[in-house]
Design a protein around this motif. Structure first.
Motif, short mmCIF file in Angstrom:
data_model
loop_
_atom_site.label_atom_id
_atom_site.label_comp_id
_atom_site.label_asym_id
_atom_site.label_seq_id
_atom_site.Cartn_x
_atom_site.Cartn_y
_atom_site.Cartn_z
N LEU A 1 93.52 -74.08 44.36
CA LEU A 1 94.66 -74.65 45.60
C LEU A 1 94.18 -73.88 46.88
N GLU A 2 93.90 -72.49 46.85
CA GLU A 2 93.94 -71.64 48.02
C GLU A 2 92.39 -72.22 48.60
N ALA A 3 91.22 -72.51 47.73
CA ALA A 3 90.07 -72.97 48.16
C ALA A 3 90.17 -74.25 48.95
N MET A 4 90.91 -75.18 48.48
CA MET A 4 90.95 -76.36 48.89
C MET A 4 91.73 -76.50 50.42
N VAL A 5 92.76 -75.67 50.46
CA VAL A 5 93.48 -75.34 51.59
C VAL A 5 92.66 -74.65 52.62
N GLU A 6 91.85 -73.81 52.27
CA GLU A 6 91.11 -73.28 53.34
C GLU A 6 90.24 -74.10 54.00
N GLU A 7 89.56 -75.29 53.35
CA GLU A 7 88.89 -76.01 53.68
C GLU A 7 89.44 -77.33 54.80
N LYS A 8 90.88 -77.33 54.24
CA LYS A 8 91.62 -78.27 55.16
C LYS A 8 92.21 -77.79 56.30
N LEU A 9 92.45 -76.79 56.36
CA LEU A 9 93.25 -76.12 57.71
C LEU A 9 92.52 -75.47 58.39
N PRO A 10 92.94 -75.45 59.75
CA PRO A 10 92.30 -74.35 60.81
C PRO A 10 92.57 -72.83 60.35
N GLY B 1 93.15 -70.05 61.61
CA GLY B 1 94.33 -69.48 61.93
C GLY B 1 95.44 -69.66 60.98
N ASN B 2 96.02 -70.92 60.88
CA ASN B 2 96.97 -71.45 59.78
C ASN B 2 96.67 -71.01 58.49
N TYR B 3 95.30 -71.10 58.03
CA TYR B 3 95.18 -70.77 56.76
C TYR B 3 95.36 -69.21 56.44
N GLU B 4 94.76 -68.31 57.18
CA GLU B 4 94.81 -66.96 57.16
C GLU B 4 96.27 -66.42 57.26
N TYR B 5 97.22 -67.10 57.89
CA TYR B 5 98.45 -66.64 58.39
C TYR B 5 99.12 -66.89 56.77
N ILE B 6 98.90 -67.98 56.23
CA ILE B 6 99.70 -68.34 54.98
C ILE B 6 99.06 -67.36 53.81
#
Ligand SMILES: Cc1cc2nc3c(=O)[nH]c(=O)nc-3n(C[C@H](O)[C@H](O)[C@H](O)COP(=O)(O)O)c2cc1C
Ligand SMILES: O=C(O)C(=O)c1ccccc1
Length: 381
Positions: A24-33, A35-40
Motif C-alpha cells: 500500500l505504502e509503495a503504491m501511495v509513494e508512486e501516486k502522491l507528490p 511532500g504529501n507522501y512523506e507527511y502521511i
C-alpha cells in the motif's frame, strides 16, 4: 451478531489493489507528490517511536488453543451504549484533501458502509456538517485540538453535538507540533495552503475574530489557533462540564495520567503515541497498553492505536485488553489509491484477517479474545 466476513465491492483494478501494508505504502509513494507522501508516512525525529510501535507488535506471539469449533465467530463490541459489528474505529486524520478530492466525505461514507465508528479531525478539509450530511446514520466522533481561543473549541463542540456526533475525542499529545524532519526538509506546510480549513471557515467564533476577510487572514487565524501548549487538567474538567457527550482522551501512555483522567470523570481513553508523529523516543503504544488497562480496570473503555497494520496486529491489541482499535495510515493509503472504495477495501482486508486469526487461534468472540494470553519475547535482535 454473527460475523464471518464483510463483502466488498470489486473495483476495476481489483487485481491490482495492494494487500500488504508495505505494498500500500509503495503504491501511495508512486501516486502522491513527495511532500504529501512523506507527511502521511513519516514520524517525528529519528522515527524511533514508529519503530518501537512495530517492535512492540513483533515481540508478542500467539499460542492457539484448538479444536473449539470456530466456524462462527462474533466480532461485535459495545461502546457507549451502542453495538458495533466490528472492533474497528477510524482514527482522526486531518486534511484528507491531501489524499483525494473527496477527502473526509469518502472516508466517512466508507466507515458508514462498514458500520465502523468514524472520528473526524478538527483539521479536516471538509466541515463536520458536510461530513454528517453524507454519513447521517453512522456513529461519528469529533476530535478536538483545544484552541488557545477556547470559545472557538467550544463552538466546534456545540456544532458537533448539533450535527449528531456521539463523542468528543480530546487529543492531548499535540500541544505543539512534533519535530518532523521529513516535513521540515521539504518545507511542507499544508495548513498554510488551506487544507485544514473545513471546520474553521464557517465557524461564527472564528469569523468574529478575523480582522479582515482575506485568505492570508484566515490561514493566519487557523495557524494561531492550532496548538495549545498551556493545556492542563483544568481544560479537561472544563470540557467535561461543557458537553454531555462522552469525552475520550487520546494520547495517554502513562498509567498515572489514566488515573488522573478517571478522577476528572473521563469516559474513555485512546492509548496512542500518535503513530510516532509527535514525541520521538517514546514507548511503543502496544507496550503501554497492558499497564493502562490494568489501572483503568474496566471502569471506562480503553481504545488503542499506533502501528496496527494488519488483522493480527488488531488481534494482539485486543488480547492485551483494548476494547476497540483505531486505524490511521492504512485507510489513508486506501483513500489515495481508490477513494471511498479503497478505504473500504483496506479496512475489509484488515477485518477479514482478524476473523481468520480468531478462527485459527481458537477465539470466538471479542470478550474471549480480551482474556487470552500472549507470550512476550524478552529481547529482540
Ligand atoms: C496524516 C495523519 C494525520 C493525522 N491527523 C491527526 C489529527 O488531526 N488529530 C489526531 O488526533 N490525530 C491525528 N493523527 C494520528 C492518528 O489519529 C492516529 O493516532 C495514528 O495515525 C495511529 O497510528 P497508525 O497511523 O500507525 O495507525 C494523524 C495521523 C496521520 C497519519
Ligand atoms: O499530522 C498530524 O499527525 C496532526 O495531528 C497534525 C497536528 C497539527 C497540525 C497538522 C497535523
Amino acid at each position: 451478531m454473527e460475523n464471518q466476513s464483510i463483502e466488498i465491492i470489486d473495483t476495476d483494478n481489483e487485481k491490482m489493489f495492494p494487500i500488504t501494508y508495505k505494498d500500500l505504502e509503495a503504491m501511495v509513494e508512486e501516486k502522491l507528490p513527495k511532500g504529501n507522501y512523506e507527511y502521511i508516512r513519516g514520524g517525528a525525529g529519528s522515527e524511533q517511536t514508529m519503530r518501537n510501535n512495530r517492535i512492540a507488535f513483533e515481540s508478542y506471539s500467539l499460542v492457539p488453543q484448538l479444536l473449539k469449533d470456530t466456524s462462527q465467530v462474533n466480532t461485535s463490541i459495545s461502546l457507549f451504549n451502542r453495538t458495533h459489528p466490528t472492533p474497528f474505529i477510524f482514527a482522526p486524520v486531518g486534511m484528507n484533501l491531501l489524499e483525494h478530492p473527496d477527502g473526509e466525505l469518502a472516508v466517512a461514507k466508507a466507515a458508514s458502509n462498514l458500520n465502523m465508528p468514524y472520528s473526524l479531525s478538527t483539521l479536516s478539509s471538509y466541515s463536520l456538517e458536510e461530513v454528517a450530511q453524507v454519513a447521517p446514520n453512522s456513529t461519528k466522533f469529533f476530535q478536538v485540538y483545544w484552541s488557545v481561543n477556547e470559545e472557538l473549541s467550544l463552538s466546534m463542540i456545540s456544532r458537533a453535538e448539533d450535527a449528531g456526533y456521539k463523542a468528543i475525542i480530546l487529543t492531548i499529545d499535540t500541544t505543539t507540533m512534533g519535530w518532523r524532519e521529513g516535513d521540515l526538509k521539504q518545507n511542507f506546510s499544508p495548513i498554510s495552503q488551506g487544507y485544514a480549513k473545513g471546520n474553521y471557515i464557517n465557524d461564527p467564533i472564528f469569523q468574529m475574530n478575523l480582522t479582515n476577510g482575506t485568505y492570508e487572514n484566515y490561514i493566519d487565524g487557523i495557524l494561531k489557533n492550532l496548538h495549545h501548549p498551556h493545556l492542563t487538567w483544568a481544560h479537561v474538567e472544563k470540557l467535561k462540564k461543557y458537553t454531555n457527550l462522552p469525552v475520550l482522551l487520546k494520547g495517554i501512555l502513562h498509567p498515572n495520567d489514566a488515573l488522573k483522567a478517571l478522577e476528572s470523570g473521563i469516559d474513555g481513553f485512546i492509548v496512542s503515541n500518535h503513530g510516532g508523529r509527535q514525541l520521538d523516543g517514546v514507548i511503543g503504544s502496544l507496550d503501554a497498553l497492558p499497564d493502562i488497562v490494568k489501572h483503568v480496570n474496566g471502569k471506562v473503555p480503553v481504545l488503542f492505536d499506533s502501528g496496527i497494520y494488519s488483522g493480527v496486529d488488531a488481534f494482539k491489541a485486543l488480547a492485551l485488553g483494548a476494547d476497540a482499535v483505531c486505524i490511521g495510515r492504512p485507510y489513508v493509503y486506501g483513500l489515495v489509491i481508490a477513494g471511498e472504495q479503497g478505504v473500504e477495501r483496506v479496512m475489509t482486508n484488515i477485518y477479514n484477517e482478524l476473523v481468520t486469526t480468531m478462527k485459527l487461534a481458537g477465539v470466538r468472540s471479542i470478550d474471549e479474545l480480551r482474556k487470552i494470553e500472549l507470550v512476550k519475547r524478552k529481547s529482540h535482535i
